[in-house]
Design a protein around this motif. Structure first.
Motif, PDB file in Angstrom:
ATOM      1  N   HIS A  39      58.056  69.921 -13.248  1.00 44.77           N
ATOM      2  CA  HIS A  39      57.470  71.219 -12.886  1.00 44.77           C
ATOM      3  C   HIS A  39      58.077  71.677 -11.565  1.00 44.77           C
ATOM      4  CE1 HIS A  39      54.663  74.420 -12.025  1.00 44.77           C
ATOM      5  NE2 HIS A  39      54.058  74.233 -13.189  1.00 44.77           N
ATOM      6  N   ARG A  71      52.132  73.880 -24.414  1.00 43.12           N
ATOM      7  CA  ARG A  71      53.512  74.102 -24.858  1.00 43.12           C
ATOM      8  C   ARG A  71      53.669  73.962 -26.366  1.00 43.12           C
ATOM      9  NH1 ARG A  71      56.740  69.930 -21.321  1.00 43.12           N
ATOM     10  NH2 ARG A  71      54.873  68.723 -21.819  1.00 43.12           N
ATOM     11  N   HIS A  82      57.465  77.959 -22.328  1.00 42.98           N
ATOM     12  CA  HIS A  82      57.946  78.022 -20.948  1.00 42.98           C
ATOM     13  C   HIS A  82      56.825  78.231 -19.928  1.00 42.98           C
ATOM     14  CE1 HIS A  82      57.312  82.266 -21.772  1.00 42.98           C
ATOM     15  NE2 HIS A  82      57.359  82.481 -20.470  1.00 42.98           N
ATOM     16  N   LEU A  83      55.604  78.525 -20.411  1.00 40.10           N
ATOM     17  CA  LEU A  83      54.552  78.960 -19.487  1.00 40.10           C
ATOM     18  C   LEU A  83      54.110  77.852 -18.537  1.00 40.10           C
ATOM     19  CD1 LEU A  83      52.361  81.143 -21.866  1.00 40.10           C
ATOM     20  CD2 LEU A  83      53.767  81.923 -19.959  1.00 40.10           C
ATOM     21  N   SER A 112      47.062  77.677 -15.413  1.00 43.03           N
ATOM     22  CA  SER A 112      46.839  77.043 -14.104  1.00 43.03           C
ATOM     23  C   SER A 112      45.389  76.666 -13.874  1.00 43.03           C
ATOM     24  CB  SER A 112      47.310  77.973 -12.984  1.00 43.03           C
ATOM     25  OG  SER A 112      46.431  79.078 -12.835  1.00 43.03           O
ATOM     26  N   GLY A 126      49.934  82.660 -17.426  1.00 43.67           N
ATOM     27  CA  GLY A 126      50.167  81.639 -16.409  1.00 43.67           C
ATOM     28  C   GLY A 126      48.910  81.313 -15.631  1.00 43.67           C
ATOM     29  N   ASP A 162      52.916  87.471 -19.208  1.00 42.54           N
ATOM     30  CA  ASP A 162      53.158  86.114 -18.728  1.00 42.54           C
ATOM     31  C   ASP A 162      52.306  85.775 -17.507  1.00 42.54           C
ATOM     32  OD1 ASP A 162      54.939  85.767 -20.730  1.00 42.54           O
ATOM     33  OD2 ASP A 162      56.676  85.344 -19.454  1.00 42.54           O
ATOM     34  N   ARG A 180      55.749  75.421 -17.181  1.00 38.73           N
ATOM     35  CA  ARG A 180      56.692  75.219 -16.079  1.00 38.73           C
ATOM     36  C   ARG A 180      56.665  76.360 -15.069  1.00 38.73           C
ATOM     37  NH1 ARG A 180      60.458  71.151 -17.145  1.00 38.73           N
ATOM     38  NH2 ARG A 180      60.442  70.405 -19.304  1.00 38.73           N
ATOM     39  N   SER A 181      56.350  77.563 -15.531  1.00 35.07           N
ATOM     40  CA  SER A 181      56.356  78.714 -14.630  1.00 35.07           C
ATOM     41  C   SER A 181      54.981  78.996 -14.020  1.00 35.07           C
ATOM     42  CB  SER A 181      56.856  79.957 -15.362  1.00 35.07           C
ATOM     43  OG  SER A 181      56.005  80.254 -16.467  1.00 35.07           O
TER      44      SER A 181
END
Length: 443
Positions: free
Chosen positions: A114, A62, A70-71, A51, A47, A43, A73-74
């Motif tokens: 977010h 998504r 979920h990536l 980013s 992520g 993850d 948001r995290s």
């Protein structure tokens, strides 16, 4: 990592275009990751990929599969905002690639969904609208509370001041196409500051730097200055100063005790740019600057660096020369007895001969050629007479060289390499350990 990011962006674009991927994601049909090597990454890595994508593409990931939902948001948020140009003419002239950015109207919804943290906030303003209240509200949100990078462009002075005050905890800042107004701004954690195509006054420049208590890298490109820019900083380690296309600019480095690199790329011989270095006791890397008509003045104490006032800290030096001014280069080298690497960038401009120029005297050898110089690189080497003679001097006189590298435009055959070796008298090289290499590069 770039390949993975490109694959993600391409997949997201495809999913957006036909709308079927999102339906399959909702039904769980896209979870077969047997051949999906990217989705099998941890993850934290995924992520990072998300980013680094533009804002819109990051959100679209998504729909790739349940694994990716979920990536976004995290992952640290990369928020790129652009106001609409006021008219079609401005839109045609705008350098901002608006398809990858979101309009201000979408920002509130994004930051509400977010939770943060945020990696980067980019705000490019084109138009006369007042976005100060909006920008302050965004930067006070939870999503942008721990913002790391700020990129602001085409902002009017009130908006620029407002944004900078609201993002005082950033680590990296790029400010472009703006005019600074006097304001007390404090950046206690800022590590890197880039100034591009902006105007700043001589009295405001020191005040800006004095508020950057941890600044290590300062990059200035095409900065228009009113008066001489004086720099004193106890923390700066790298300064990158690019010319301003005919604008008269003078930078004086008065006191930079931790400065290691002073880089002046792309400066041309006729540019009205002067750099004076008064105190930089740990300077190790310098250049490139022109051998003739250079406007870079290097001091140690109150006197210019010379054979009688040498700088022992400098280890890497880059120079620009046509190959006709060998003695001028050698006289420069006398000021740097501990030099370990020399890079000479050949150019085609003819340099005037100076009959009063001191000639090289073998009875008074240059210290770095005798004991320190390990590598010499000749860029844009074309192999004509003066360039060959220039390079041959180092082949025959640099006694501790490990490597001599020639960057050439065309691939050299073994016969051409052997011919150049004969011209350079490689068999008679002063350092028997020196390797001579020819590398093909694109200019």
């Amino acid at each position: 990592m770039e390949a993975a990011g490109a694959a993600v962006a391409a997949a997201a674009a495809a999913a957006e275009s036909d709308g079927t991927a999102e339906k399959r994601a909702r039904s769980g049909d896209c979870d077969d990751t047997a051949d999906d090597f990217i989705s099998s990454l941890p993850d934290a890595v995924l992520g990072t990929i998300v980013s680094l994508l533009p804002t819109k593409d990051g959100g679209r990931t998504r729909v790739l599969s349940r694994r990716w939902r979920h990536l976004w948001r995290s992952a640290p948020l990369n928020l790129e905002v652009s106001t609409r140009p006021p008219d079609a003419a401005a839109a045609a002239d705008s350098p901002v690639p608006t398809p990858s950015r979101v309009p201000p109207s979408a920002v509130s919804e994004i930051i509400s969904k977010h939770p943060g943290p945020a990696r980067r906030f980019s705000l490019h303003c084109r138009g006369d609208d007042d976005h100060c209240p909006q920008a302050e509200s965004w930067l006070r949100s939870r999503a942008l509370a721990n913002l790391q990078e700020l990129d602001i462009c085409y902002a009017e002075p009130p908006l620029l001041t407002s944004v900078l005050r609201s993002a005082s905890n950033i680590l990296v800042a790029k400010i472009s196409h703006c005019d600074f107004e006097p304001a007390m701004i404090n950046f206690p954690f800022l590590k890197k500051l880039s100034l591009f195509r902006l105007t700043i006054s001589a009295d405001l420049f020191p005040r800006l730097l004095s508020g950057c208590h941890a600044l290590e890298i300062l990059s200035m490109t095409k900065v228009r200055a009113v008066g001489c820019l004086c720099l004193s900083s106890p923390t700066i380690r790298t300064i990158i100063f690019r010319h301003s296309y005919g604008e008269t600019v003078e930078l004086v480095i008065e006191d930079a005790p931790r400065l290691v690199r002073l880089l002046v790329p792309y400066c041309e011989r006729n540019d009205s740019v002067t750099i004076r270095v008064t105190r930089a006791p740990n300077l190790e890397i310098l250049g490139p600057f022109f051998v003739v008509d250079s406007k870079l003045l290097l001091f140690q104490g109150i006197s210019p660096v010379s054979s009688t006032n040498s700088m022992h800290t400098l280890k890497v030096l880059a120079l620009k020369s046509s190959g006709q001014k060998l003695n001028a280069v050698l006289n420069i080298l006398r000021g740097f007895p501990c030099l370990e690497k020399l890079c000479v960038i050949f150019h085609t401009n003819r340099e005037r001969n100076d009959e009063n120029e001191p000639q090289y005297d073998p009875l008074h050898p240059i210290e770095c050629l005798e004991t320190r110089l390990k590598k010499v690189v000749f860029k844009s080497f074309e192999g004509y007479g003066k360039q060959v003679d220039f390079a041959k001097f180092f082949v025959l006189n640099a006694k501790v060289l490990d490597k001599i590298e020639f960057e050439v435009r065309n691939q050299y055959s073994s016969e051409t390499v052997a011919y150049e070796h004969r011209l350079l008298q490689v068999e008679n090289r002063a350092s028997r350990e020196a390797r001579v290499e020819f590398r093909t590069t694109k200019y």
